[in-house]
Design a protein around this motif. Sequence first.
Motif, mmCIF file in Angstrom:
data_model
loop_
_atom_site.group_PDB
_atom_site.id
_atom_site.type_symbol
_atom_site.label_atom_id
_atom_site.label_comp_id
_atom_site.label_asym_id
_atom_site.label_seq_id
_atom_site.Cartn_x
_atom_site.Cartn_y
_atom_site.Cartn_z
ATOM 1 N N LYS A 253 -8.527 7.521 -7.473
ATOM 2 C CA LYS A 253 -8.251 7.991 -6.116
ATOM 3 C C LYS A 253 -7.653 6.870 -5.272
ATOM 4 N N ARG A 254 -8.227 5.693 -5.351
ATOM 5 C CA ARG A 254 -7.749 4.565 -4.556
ATOM 6 C C ARG A 254 -6.342 4.153 -4.978
ATOM 7 N N GLU A 255 -6.082 4.135 -6.289
ATOM 8 C CA GLU A 255 -4.763 3.746 -6.787
ATOM 9 C C GLU A 255 -3.685 4.742 -6.359
ATOM 10 N N LEU A 256 -3.995 6.035 -6.448
ATOM 11 C CA LEU A 256 -3.022 7.055 -6.051
ATOM 12 C C LEU A 256 -2.737 6.976 -4.555
ATOM 13 N N GLU A 257 -3.789 6.846 -3.754
ATOM 14 C CA GLU A 257 -3.598 6.799 -2.307
ATOM 15 C C GLU A 257 -2.863 5.529 -1.890
ATOM 16 N N SER A 258 -3.102 4.416 -2.576
ATOM 17 C CA SER A 258 -2.398 3.172 -2.268
ATOM 18 C C SER A 258 -0.904 3.311 -2.541
ATOM 19 N N GLY A 259 -0.579 3.924 -3.684
ATOM 20 C CA GLY A 259 0.829 4.144 -4.008
ATOM 21 C C GLY A 259 1.501 5.067 -3.013
ATOM 22 N N MET A 260 0.795 6.116 -2.585
ATOM 23 C CA MET A 260 1.341 7.054 -1.612
ATOM 24 C C MET A 260 1.560 6.352 -0.269
#
Length: 272
Positions: free
Chosen positions: A100-107
Amino acid sequence: MDQVLFIVWRESVEALLVVGILYAWLKASPAAGQRGLRYLWGGVAAGLVLSGLLALGILGISQVLSDDGQEYFQAGMALVAAALIVQMVYWMKKHGRTLKRELESGMSERVQQSNWWGLLVLVMIAVGREGSETVVFLYGTVAGADGSQMLRYAGAGALGLLLAFATFWLLQLGGKIFTWRRFFQFTEILLLLLAGALLVSGLERLVSIGALPGIVDPLWDSSHLLDDSAGIGKLLADFAGYRSHPALLVMAIWLAYWGSAVTWLRQVGRKA
């Protein structure tokens, strides 16, 4: 059929998780707005198209091969599917807690830079990865099926997709028993069992066409105790690689696979 249902169910839930995380973030982000959601759905569509193109490519290759060539190709795809399943379990073990953190950081990075096409590509890769894995897994499972079997497989796939939406909805509700962590723990074991079954299937094809020696074939005959073509025996054959007439080489590699898998799971458990 049960393999197809499980694969579609599990992979669809994982894809829904990725899309759900990104959707929730975009809805909560004033900087993204409706424009970001359009690129999100565009990325989902592009990922599905990529998966469809892979499926057409695999089917096209299988159609132009000779009978022996198809046997080699189907055996290879079953072995590739087994390897991909193990890789996927490893990836989820490594990234599951931070997904979740990795996806939101990329977004967040792409939205801040107004890199909307980068956002689309991020979603396309995330969805395309799940779809491509599903295509390879399904081909490794259903290769060689006849027309009537394909209809049953299609029905199992549709049911798996419906169950995935229902599962995702229940998981999103939250709870102490039915949680994302328990879902992945349970399905990881089933995936490793399925990888073992695909490994056995691919090796048996290679033994049957003489590409590998069976050494002792069959090693035993346990069909009078548990037949692998019906009932519980068929379920164990589909999900764990059980055979009532195994070849020695296949059995040895299957045992080596599980020895390695159990050792790896213990090492991961100590680090957790």
